[in-house]
Structures are given as structure tokens and as C-alpha cells.
Design an enzyme around this catalytic site. Structure first.
Site, PDB file in Angstrom:
ATOM      1  N   ARG A  39       2.402  -7.913   7.398  1.00 13.29           N
ATOM      2  CA  ARG A  39       2.554  -8.617   6.113  1.00 13.29           C
ATOM      3  C   ARG A  39       3.921  -8.330   5.508  1.00 13.29           C
ATOM      4  O   ARG A  39       4.575  -7.347   5.838  1.00 13.29           O
ATOM      5  CB  ARG A  39       1.469  -8.197   5.127  1.00 13.29           C
ATOM      6  CG  ARG A  39       1.492  -6.705   4.723  1.00 13.29           C
ATOM      7  CD  ARG A  39       2.206  -6.399   3.433  1.00 13.29           C
ATOM      8  NE  ARG A  39       2.373  -4.968   3.218  1.00 13.29           N
ATOM      9  CZ  ARG A  39       3.457  -4.286   3.524  1.00 13.29           C
ATOM     10  NH1 ARG A  39       4.482  -4.868   4.100  1.00 13.29           N
ATOM     11  NH2 ARG A  39       3.515  -2.978   3.268  1.00 13.29           N
ATOM     12  N   HIS A  46       3.818  -0.406  -4.859  1.00 14.11           N
ATOM     13  CA  HIS A  46       3.238   0.857  -5.333  1.00 14.11           C
ATOM     14  C   HIS A  46       2.324   0.622  -6.546  1.00 14.11           C
ATOM     15  O   HIS A  46       2.213   1.471  -7.424  1.00 14.11           O
ATOM     16  CB  HIS A  46       4.342   1.885  -5.660  1.00 14.11           C
ATOM     17  CG  HIS A  46       5.015   2.382  -4.403  1.00 14.11           C
ATOM     18  ND1 HIS A  46       4.520   3.439  -3.663  1.00 14.11           N
ATOM     19  CD2 HIS A  46       6.109   1.953  -3.737  1.00 14.11           C
ATOM     20  CE1 HIS A  46       5.302   3.639  -2.603  1.00 14.11           C
ATOM     21  NE2 HIS A  46       6.274   2.743  -2.621  1.00 14.11           N
ATOM     22  N   GLY A 137       7.273   0.809  12.144  1.00 15.95           N
ATOM     23  CA  GLY A 137       7.995   1.536  11.100  1.00 15.95           C
ATOM     24  C   GLY A 137       8.907   0.637  10.284  1.00 15.95           C
ATOM     25  O   GLY A 137       9.812   1.109   9.616  1.00 15.95           O
ATOM     26  N   GLY A 139       8.022  -1.277   7.772  1.00 14.91           N
ATOM     27  CA  GLY A 139       7.529  -1.541   6.422  1.00 14.91           C
ATOM     28  C   GLY A 139       6.837  -2.885   6.309  1.00 14.91           C
ATOM     29  O   GLY A 139       6.678  -3.423   5.217  1.00 14.91           O
ATOM     30  N   ASP A 190      -2.349  -3.604   2.562  1.00 14.24           N
ATOM     31  CA  ASP A 190      -1.943  -4.028   3.905  1.00 14.24           C
ATOM     32  C   ASP A 190      -3.130  -4.511   4.735  1.00 14.24           C
ATOM     33  O   ASP A 190      -3.063  -5.555   5.398  1.00 14.24           O
ATOM     34  CB  ASP A 190      -1.226  -2.881   4.627  1.00 14.24           C
ATOM     35  CG  ASP A 190      -0.023  -2.386   3.839  1.00 14.24           C
ATOM     36  OD1 ASP A 190       0.346  -3.043   2.853  1.00 14.24           O
ATOM     37  OD2 ASP A 190       0.544  -1.335   4.202  1.00 14.24           O
ATOM     38  N   TYR A 240       5.389   9.425  -0.386  1.00 16.98           N
ATOM     39  CA  TYR A 240       4.301   8.511  -0.764  1.00 16.98           C
ATOM     40  C   TYR A 240       3.178   9.287  -1.454  1.00 16.98           C
ATOM     41  O   TYR A 240       2.712   8.897  -2.528  1.00 16.98           O
ATOM     42  CB  TYR A 240       3.768   7.786   0.484  1.00 16.98           C
ATOM     43  CG  TYR A 240       2.802   6.655   0.168  1.00 16.98           C
ATOM     44  CD1 TYR A 240       3.251   5.365  -0.064  1.00 16.98           C
ATOM     45  CD2 TYR A 240       1.431   6.886   0.092  1.00 16.98           C
ATOM     46  CE1 TYR A 240       2.369   4.322  -0.367  1.00 16.98           C
ATOM     47  CE2 TYR A 240       0.541   5.862  -0.209  1.00 16.98           C
ATOM     48  CZ  TYR A 240       1.017   4.581  -0.429  1.00 16.98           C
ATOM     49  OH  TYR A 240       0.137   3.561  -0.731  1.00 16.98           O
TER      50      TYR A 240
HETATM   51  C1  GAF Z   1       2.466   1.101   1.942  1.00 19.73           C
HETATM   52  C2  GAF Z   1       0.979   1.304   1.684  1.00 19.73           C
HETATM   53  F1  GAF Z   1       0.281   1.292   2.868  1.00 19.73           F
HETATM   54  C3  GAF Z   1       0.426   0.220   0.755  1.00 19.73           C
HETATM   55  O1  GAF Z   1      -0.917   0.489   0.452  1.00 19.73           O
HETATM   56  C4  GAF Z   1       1.264   0.136  -0.518  1.00 19.73           C
HETATM   57  O2  GAF Z   1       0.990   1.216  -1.388  1.00 19.73           O
HETATM   58  C5  GAF Z   1       2.760   0.057  -0.198  1.00 19.73           C
HETATM   59  O3  GAF Z   1       3.169   1.082   0.690  1.00 19.73           O
HETATM   60  C6  GAF Z   1       3.609   0.137  -1.427  1.00 19.73           C
HETATM   61  O4  GAF Z   1       3.376  -0.956  -2.241  1.00 19.73           O
HETATM   62  O5  GAF Z   1       2.659  -0.094   2.644  1.00 19.73           O
END
Ligand code: GAF
Length: 396
Positions: A39, A46, A137, A139, A190, A240
Site C-alpha cells: 500500500r 502515525h 523495507g 515503507g 497496512d 516506532y
Molecule cells: C507502519 C505501521 F505498520 C502502520 O501501522 C502505521 O503506523 C505506519 O507505520 C505509520 O503511519 O507502516
């Protein structure tokens, strides 16, 4: 310059590659197949683990699975992905009361194992080969596509259908797999978009209620450009978890269940109670949740100018308040914004490397690619993407 774009392999070509490899590995033909997309998040970063809104779309980049039941109590899996930790072939037992599955090595198979362990139904022994076009990796959710693809593959082995389990429940099972088997405390975005996305639409997801709304994204004159910085700073995982903790602390100090329940007024009122870092983390999340709802409305109104402005505000807030950008992503966004016909650009995903997402006029693509390539100090990869379909069973 069209040839600056990376070629996106078709699902059919990935399928063919996987079927050939299946034959080479297991000396028989696979009987079922499935795929699940990566995606790109257009805006709402976040915010998912703060019960907020996100606005992603499914990509034409997918992970494909082919396989069959093997009549044993073993799951045997081969990946054709480049750049995973060795070995690329792994076996593990079908879970039972006597054999609980645990994460281990190689790391890539933990995503498959985690879904097998959390699958809502009977898991037969199986043989499987998987092939992916989702950059690892990068993103853009290569892990969610692996998890969700595994889930749908298991459904296919069991005779397809929804098996009485809703798509939302499947997304939650895949999220749990990532928490427990990959040790990543991700939100739900995701997995949700990988299993719920639709062609020619972005999806506004309320991560508290898990209600979602499709918003058309099919203007022939406007495209979404995903630019991979091809860098990944490995502080991402620890940062994170730190961000999640900071947000939870912020909500606690503000006296709300989650930052979704706060607003800028409350934040300003309580500023003296928060340290500077927590204040800025909360300011990002509260602002970003509002921007995401506004952006979805802007897209409904075909107001690309406003959408682009919100994207840039989002990037600046992620860079300055949430501090999850990096020089490479900032450079890509700055370069994109210098091109005529670009509406907006921002980092996408967790941050500290990976991709940017840019909304621009279709006829500005050649200039944009040329300019970004020349301005960026690294080597970017460009994908011009259409909003694509969700995870699904495939016919062999
Ligand atoms: C990563 C996480 F897996 C998602 O859940 C989300 O928090 C994202 O970071 C940030 O928006 O992809």
C-alpha cells in the site's frame, strides 16, 4: 521520460515465475494461488495507533502465493524475494496442542508462520512458493502483503470463500501475527488496506471503529507517484515503539483515552503539563487526524490543490514535530515540490527511509522524474501507480 519508471510486473508474470519455481522445488504443480498488495498511504501518518484516520490505497505491487496441500503435518515454504535473510526455503510444523509455533530464523518466514498460528480455521500441511514485487523495507507494506497473502492462500487451500470470518477479522489476525511473530507493534492500517482496498479508490479508514469509506481516485489527468529513496535507517523499529509510547503518555497527561479524543484547544490548555517532545508528538497526531479527514473531502471535491497542501503540511509535521523523516526523504519531497504540475508530496509509512508519495498532473510526470533524479543524492526508484485491488484468490 517514461523509461525512468520502474516496470511493475503483472500479477500473471509473478504467478508464472512462482509456478515454475514450485515445479522445480516440489516436482508437482500447485493447485491454488492468491495475492495481496502493498500500500501507499496518501495521508494520515502515525495516526492509526492513536485511533485516528488514515487514507491509503492498495498498490499494483503484490505478493503472490502458489501451492497445494501436501498431506503431511509440515508447512514448506520457499520465497523468491531478493534481499531476504537466508535460507530462502523453510519448513515448520502445522500448529497443534503439542506444537505451538514460535518466531525464529529465517526472519522472512515469521510473517507466514505468524499468520498460520493466528489463522481462524484448520491449517493443513502445505507446500508453497511466494514471489513479490513489493520492495522490501520500502515503507509500502511488504510485510502486510506477506501476511494478508498468507491468510488468503490458506483460505484458498480450504476451498476459498470467507469461511465465516470477516475481512476485518482477517486483518486483525494478520496484525497480531506481526506483533507477536515479527515483534513490530504496528497499527492496523497496512493489513486493513491490503485486504479491503479497491481499484480506482483510496480508502478512508477510521482506525477506532474500523469503519471505512471508499473515495474515488481515477482522474485520468492526475497520478500518484511513489518514489523509493532506497535507504532504510535501522533505528526505525525502536523509534516506532518510542513514538507509540510518547503518544500514549501524551494522551494520559491530557486525560483522554487516546489522542483521537484530544483537540488543539485541549493541547494548548494543557501545554504546561507536557514536556516539549510529548507536546510536539501530540500536536502532530491531532493535526494529522484533522488533515486526513480534510484531505479525503478535498479528493471527493477533486480539489487537488488543497489535497497537495495538506500533504506538504503532513510532511513538515512528520519532519519537525514527530521527527520520523530523514534527509533523504526531505530531499525527495523538496525536489518534487519544485516541479510544475506537482500538487503535493510527503514521506509515507513509518519513516526513517522508504518512500515518498507525490500527487501530480499526469503530463508533469516526465519532468518530475527527471528533476527528482537529478536533485536526489541517492538512486531513487519511481513507480507511477493506480489504486489497485485487494488481496484475492487467483485462478491458475
Ligand atoms: C507502519 C505501521 F505498520 C502502520 O501501522 C502505521 O503506523 C505506519 O507505520 C505509520 O503511519 O507502516
Amino acid at each position: 521520460m517514461a523509461d525512468l519508471q520502474a516496470e511493475i510486473p503483472t500479477v500473471e508474470s509473478l504467478l508464472e515465475h512462482a509456478v515454475d519455481a514450485f515445479w522445480a522445488r516440489f516436482e508437482t504443480n500447485p493447485e491454488v494461488a492468491a495475492c495481496a498488495p502493498g500500500r501507499v498511504n496518501l495521508i494520515g501518518e502515525h495516526t492509526d495507533y492513536n485511533d485516528g484516520f488514515v487514507f491509503p490505497m492498495a498498490l499494483p505491487l503484490v505478493t503472490v502465493f502458489v501451492g497445494r496441500k501436501n498431506g503431511s503435518t509440515q508447512c514448506r515454504v520457499e520465497t523468491l524475494s531478493q534481499g531476504v535473510d537466508a535460507p530462502t526455503y523453510a519448513e515448520f510444523p502445522v500448529p497443534s496442542e503439542q506444537t505451538a509455533l514460535k518466531p525464529g530464523l529465517p526472519k522472512w518466514v515469521n510473517y507466514v508462520k505468524g499468520v498460520v498460528a493466528n489463522y481462524k480455521g484448520a491449517v493443513p500441511g502445505f507446500d508453497c512458493v511466494l514471489a513479490s514485487s513489493v520492495p522490501l523495507g520500502g515503507g509500502v507494506s511488504s510485510s502486510a502483503s506477506l501476511e494478508v497473502g498468507t491468510y488468503i492462500f490458506l483460505d484458498q487451500l480450504n476451498g476459498a470463500g470467507e469461511n465465516g470470518v470477516s475481512r476485518k477479522e482477517k486483518a486483525l489476525a494478520c496484525q497480531k501475527a506481526e506483533h507477536v511473530f515479527a515483534g513490530a507493534p504496528c497499527g492496523i492500517m497496512d493489513q486493513f488496506i491490503s485486504i479491503m482496498g479497491e481499484e480506482k479508490h483510496a480508502l478512508l479508514i477510521d482506525c477506532r471503529s474500523l469503519e471505512s469509506t471508499l473515495v474515488p481516485l481515477e482522474d485520468p489527468d492526475v497520478v500518484v507517484l511513489v518514489t523509493n529513496s532506497n535507504v532504510k535507517h535501522n533505528i526505525e523499529a525502536s523509534e516506532y515503539s518510542t513514538r507509540r509510547r510518547q503518544c500514549e503518555n501524551g494522551a494520559k497527561t491530557l486525560g483522554v483515552k487516546s489522542l483521537r479524543d484530544a483537540n488543539m484547544e485541549l493541547l494548548q490548555d494543557q501545554k504546561a503539563q507536557l514536556d516539549d517532545v510529548t507536546y510536539r508528538r501530540a500536536r502532530h497526531v491531532i493535526g494529522e487526524i484533522g488533515r486526513t479527514e480534510d484531505a479525503a473531502q478535498a479528493l471527493r471535491d477533486n480539489n487537488y490543490k488543497l489535497f497537495g497542501e495538506l500533504m506538504v503540511q503532513s510532511h513538515n509535521s512528520l519532519r519537525d514535530d514527530f521527527e520520523v523523516s530523514c534527509p533523504e526523504l526531505d530531499q525527495l519531497v523538496e525536489a518534487a515540490m519544485e516541479v510544475k504540475g506537482v500538487f503535493g508530496s510527503r514521506m509515507t509509512g513509518g519513516g526513517f527511509g522508504g518512500c515518498t508519495v507525490t500527487l501530480l498532473k499526469k503530463d508533469a510526470v516526465p519532468d518530475a522524474l527527471e528533476h527528482i533524479k537529478n536533485r536526489y543524492k541517492g538512486t531513487p526508484t519511481f513507480y507511477v501507480c493506480e489504486a489497485s485491488g485487494a488481496a484475492r484468490g487467483l485462478t491458475l
